[in-house]
Design an enzyme around this catalytic site. Structure first.
Site, PDB file in Angstrom:
ATOM      1  N   ILE A 168       0.863  -1.176   0.000  1.00 12.39           N
ATOM      2  CA  ILE A 168       0.000   0.000   0.000  1.00 12.39           C
ATOM      3  C   ILE A 168       0.905   1.233   0.000  1.00 12.39           C
ATOM      4  O   ILE A 168       2.081   1.147   0.367  1.00 12.39           O
ATOM      5  CB  ILE A 168      -0.984   0.026   1.191  1.00 12.39           C
ATOM      6  CG1 ILE A 168      -0.247  -0.037   2.531  1.00 12.39           C
ATOM      7  CG2 ILE A 168      -1.992  -1.101   1.083  1.00 12.39           C
ATOM      8  CD1 ILE A 168      -1.176   0.045   3.746  1.00 12.39           C
ATOM      9  N   ASP A 169       0.366   2.364  -0.412  1.00 19.26           N
ATOM     10  CA  ASP A 169       1.161   3.572  -0.554  1.00 19.26           C
ATOM     11  C   ASP A 169       1.697   4.068   0.784  1.00 19.26           C
ATOM     12  O   ASP A 169       1.145   3.777   1.848  1.00 19.26           O
ATOM     13  CB  ASP A 169       0.326   4.686  -1.195  1.00 19.26           C
ATOM     14  CG  ASP A 169      -0.121   4.349  -2.601  1.00 19.26           C
ATOM     15  OD1 ASP A 169       0.572   3.567  -3.270  1.00 19.26           O
ATOM     16  OD2 ASP A 169      -1.181   4.866  -3.020  1.00 19.26           O
ATOM     17  N   LYS A 170       2.755   4.858   0.705  1.00 18.10           N
ATOM     18  CA  LYS A 170       3.402   5.412   1.894  1.00 18.10           C
ATOM     19  C   LYS A 170       2.403   6.108   2.810  1.00 18.10           C
ATOM     20  O   LYS A 170       2.387   5.883   4.023  1.00 18.10           O
ATOM     21  CB  LYS A 170       4.486   6.401   1.461  1.00 18.10           C
ATOM     22  CG  LYS A 170       5.119   7.180   2.613  1.00 18.10           C
ATOM     23  CD  LYS A 170       6.115   8.215   2.103  1.00 18.10           C
ATOM     24  CE  LYS A 170       6.678   9.040   3.249  1.00 18.10           C
ATOM     25  NZ  LYS A 170       7.632  10.085   2.768  1.00 18.10           N
ATOM     26  N   ARG A 272      -7.195   5.757  -5.581  1.00 17.15           N
ATOM     27  CA  ARG A 272      -6.926   7.185  -5.760  1.00 17.15           C
ATOM     28  C   ARG A 272      -7.215   7.622  -7.198  1.00 17.15           C
ATOM     29  O   ARG A 272      -7.846   8.664  -7.432  1.00 17.15           O
ATOM     30  CB  ARG A 272      -5.479   7.487  -5.371  1.00 17.15           C
ATOM     31  CG  ARG A 272      -5.169   7.139  -3.924  1.00 17.15           C
ATOM     32  CD  ARG A 272      -3.679   7.143  -3.625  1.00 17.15           C
ATOM     33  NE  ARG A 272      -3.116   8.469  -3.761  1.00 17.15           N
ATOM     34  CZ  ARG A 272      -1.809   8.728  -3.700  1.00 17.15           C
ATOM     35  NH1 ARG A 272      -0.941   7.736  -3.557  1.00 17.15           N
ATOM     36  NH2 ARG A 272      -1.368   9.969  -3.805  1.00 17.15           N
TER      37      ARG A 272
END
Length: 364
Positions: A168-170, A272
């Site tokens: 998953i993204d930062k 997103r």
């Protein structure tokens, strides 16, 4: 000669001449990038091909590297107008060594939701990168996992056969599964590949939804105007990777909406990009336009409120809420849920207080 072969022959000779090739002065070289061209790849200039894959390099820099003899195909330097062929091995060779990408154990706290000898489920905080990469070589989730597993001789954090099964993204918080054995990673990886896992996310997005639920079906590909961002293409376009997101409203605040997103696929920035595509960027998502005031009033009071919300949750408001999969050894269904992190919880409370009164759908 086939049409495809003719396409390769239409231009000037594309390999560098003998006089252009590297001299002994540049014999000490280091590989910085490598890829193998897919079997079904159509002819395309190598500078364009690499531009799609080397995220942090401009096309001009790639062309400069090619003219300097740094771009190689099957070991030979090529010019930027070389057209890639299926099976080509492309490398970028530079005189400076690549940053050491070895994963070292680092004593970083882990929020472990579940653990056994095969796997562990971790609740990742926002702001933590999951794996070392460009600009983030320390302090990552996998560095923390390496520390946690440092006394287990069979676990090598640098082996691709174990470790993270998905990412998953930062600046996204929430659940991740880590495989501790090669068998577990193979099994879990297959479940993710064939979409047998269950993953749901909670996100706060801009705007009001006329419907209470829906489906977004659009291929995800890198945005040619901003290569750090993804964009959405029609499912039948043949561009990008298939991506499907199911969403439903949890709570309405007039100007923003709390939404549950269930992934059918797991592409980079999928939620997103998909929510941006349907006109509902995630609140606080700078990459996709969510840090602008997209809905609401023009009053100074409202602007101050939004500014305060951005400070409360200074990231995209996205949390990996649930994760479900079949245990690779026991065959048991495993389901996990994580609570909202503090910044996300406070953000929702601020909107509840500001708007007053909501339309709530209870999640079982």
């Amino acid at each position: 000669m086939t049409d495809s072969e003719q396409l390769y022959m239409d231009e000037e000779p594309q390999f560098l001449t003998e006089s252009d090739e590297l001299t002994d002065e540049t014999a000490s070289e280091y590989e910085h990038f490598r890829c193998v061209v897919d079997a079904g790849q159509v002819p395309v200039r190598i500078d364009k091909y690499l531009f799609e894959r080397m995220v942090h390099s401009s096309r001009n820099r790639i062309q400069t590297a090619a003219e300097a003899g740094c771009i190689r195909v099957n070991g030979r330097p090529v010019k930027s107008n070389y057209k890639v062929r299926p099976g080509d091995i492309i490398t970028l060779m530079l005189s400076m060594p690549k940053h050491d990408s070895t994963i070292y154990p680092e004593d970083i706290p882990l929020d472990i939701v579940y653990e056994d000898e095969e796997l562990m489920v971790v609740n990742k905080p926002a702001g933590m990168v999951v794996h070392p990469g460009a600009g983030n070589f320390h302090g990552t989730l996998i560095n923390a996992v390496a520390w946690h597993m440092k006394d287990v001789p069979t676990f090598d954090p640098n082996s691709p056969e174990v470790g993270l099964v998905h990412r998953i993204d930062k600046d996204t918080s929430g659940l991740l599964v880590v495989a501790k054995t090669p068998e577990a990673k193979t099994n879990l990886g297959k479940q993710f590949f064939v979409h047998d896992t269950h993953r749901s996310y909670h996100c706060l997005v801009w705007g009001h939804f006329a419907e209470d639920e829906g489906r977004i079906d659009g291929n995800i590909t890198r945005d040619p105007k901003d290569r750090l961002r993804m964009t959405v293409m029609p499912p039948d376009s043949g561009i990008g990777k298939e991506a499907v997101t199911h969403w439903r409203v949890i709570e309405k605040f007039g100007y923003v909406t709390l939404v549950e997103c269930i992934l059918e696929t797991g592409r980079t920035h999928q939620i997103r990009a998909h929510m941006k595509h349907i006109g509902h960027p995630l609140f606080g998502d700078e990459t996709y336009g969510g840090t602008e005031i997209l809905r609401g009033e023009r009053s100074s009071k409202y602007k101050a409120f939004i500014s305060n919300c951005f400070k409360t949750c200074p990231r995209q408001a996205l949390h990996a809420k649930t994760l479900g999969f079949v245990h690779p050894t026991t065959g048991q269904q495993m389901d996990f849920t994580s609570e909202w992190p503090e910044d996300f919880r406070q953000l929702i409370e601020k909107w509840e207080g500001y708007v007053g009164g909501t339309t709530r759908n209870t999640i079982e």
